[in-house]
Enzyme design. Sequence first.
Site, PDB file in Angstrom:
ATOM      1  N   SER A  81       0.778  -1.318   0.209  1.00 49.36           N
ATOM      2  CA  SER A  81       0.120  -0.040   0.151  1.00 49.36           C
ATOM      3  C   SER A  81       0.927   1.215   0.071  1.00 49.36           C
ATOM      4  CB  SER A  81      -0.917   0.043   1.135  1.00 49.36           C
ATOM      5  OG  SER A  81      -1.827  -1.144   1.323  1.00 49.36           O
TER       6      SER A  81
HETATM    7  N1  SAH Z   1      -0.975  -4.345   3.705  1.00 50.97           N
HETATM    8  C1  SAH Z   1      -0.501  -4.751   2.473  1.00 50.97           C
HETATM    9  C2  SAH Z   1      -1.271  -4.967   1.329  1.00 50.97           C
HETATM   10  C3  SAH Z   1      -1.306  -5.849   0.347  1.00 50.97           C
HETATM   11  S1  SAH Z   1      -2.447  -5.950  -0.884  1.00 50.97           S
HETATM   12  C4  SAH Z   1       0.940  -4.402   2.132  1.00 50.97           C
HETATM   13  O1  SAH Z   1       0.900  -3.039   2.488  1.00 50.97           O
HETATM   14  O2  SAH Z   1       1.790  -4.639   1.768  1.00 50.97           O
HETATM   15  C5  SAH Z   1      -3.615  -6.977   0.065  1.00 50.97           C
HETATM   16  C6  SAH Z   1      -3.499  -8.389   0.429  1.00 50.97           C
HETATM   17  O3  SAH Z   1      -4.612  -8.846   0.878  1.00 50.97           O
HETATM   18  C7  SAH Z   1      -2.900  -9.091  -0.764  1.00 50.97           C
HETATM   19  O4  SAH Z   1      -1.781  -9.714  -0.238  1.00 50.97           O
HETATM   20  C8  SAH Z   1      -4.136 -10.323  -0.804  1.00 50.97           C
HETATM   21  O5  SAH Z   1      -3.345 -11.440  -1.229  1.00 50.97           O
HETATM   22  C9  SAH Z   1      -4.525 -10.252   0.432  1.00 50.97           C
HETATM   23  N2  SAH Z   1      -5.887 -10.868   0.523  1.00 50.97           N
HETATM   24  C10 SAH Z   1      -6.895 -10.594  -0.216  1.00 50.97           C
HETATM   25  N3  SAH Z   1      -8.088 -11.327   0.116  1.00 50.97           N
HETATM   26  C11 SAH Z   1      -7.980 -11.982   1.415  1.00 50.97           C
HETATM   27  C12 SAH Z   1      -8.319 -12.730   2.183  1.00 50.97           C
HETATM   28  N4  SAH Z   1      -9.534 -12.981   2.272  1.00 50.97           N
HETATM   29  N5  SAH Z   1      -7.814 -13.188   3.285  1.00 50.97           N
HETATM   30  C13 SAH Z   1      -6.432 -12.899   3.278  1.00 50.97           C
HETATM   31  N6  SAH Z   1      -5.587 -12.032   2.667  1.00 50.97           N
HETATM   32  C14 SAH Z   1      -6.519 -11.522   1.768  1.00 50.97           C
END
Ligand code: SAH
Length: 231
Positions: A81
């Site tokens: 993010s």
């Molecule tokens: N906070 C993270 C954001 C990553 S993007 C950062 O800054 O790096 C969002 C993440 O949510 C992705 O890695 C995706 O695989 C995960 N995601 C999506 N749906 C999900 C679910 N149902 N349970 C767990 N993770 C999920």
Amino acid sequence: MVGYAALSAHEAEARSGSVDAAGTARARQRLAERLSAAGIQHERVLSTVSQMPRHLFVDEALATHAYEDSALPIGHGQTISQPYTVARMTEALFAPGRCSTVLEIGTGSAFQTAVLASLVRRVYSIERVAALWRRADERLKSMRFRNVRLRHGDGALGWREYAPFDGILITAAADGVPRQLAEQLAPGGRMVLPLNGDDGQVLVRLTRNSIGFRHEVLEPVTFVPLLGGVV
Ligand code: SAH
């Protein structure tokens, strides 16, 4: 309750040596100024987000962009993010009241996880992509975060074993508030999440009170989708 990460982040950085230290310090200072100009007011959130060694959370090829206020690819179609968004969500979670245990859904790079772990007593985080979960686990261990527990699974189901949580933060956009997560919020607890709406995504804060949930729309955001199941 404070400062678990401050030391370990600096230690990890000292070991990394891949990014010019003076240049990084300047880039972080600029990032802090940008976040402040963009409206981040919580001093500890501001300093934690801008001082976190973000270059350790992205591939080496992207390290030179790590202190820009933008989202970056982390593989598997996912992104780390934007620092502003991490700061805004963290600040929204820390409304007046106790915030000691936090559940995060969507570990991704674990940057947001590390920010939370620097500010609260315990962080639980769930990621559905096994490869990202494994890399995040190695990364946080090498940075010596000891107050974080990661799990590979579908975050929409929450983590009943450690519930209730003072805060729940979702870093992927859902069509509605996942019911099981709302049930795992402590009284007075807050959930911050992006929700899909008719005019795009908005950041929402849900606060559990004695009669139910208070719902506040904060601002427009852009997130990857919250998906079901695990891979
Ligand atoms: N906070 C993270 C954001 C990553 S993007 C950062 O800054 O790096 C969002 C993440 O949510 C992705 O890695 C995706 O695989 C995960 N995601 C999506 N749906 C999900 C679910 N149902 N349970 C767990 N993770 C999920």
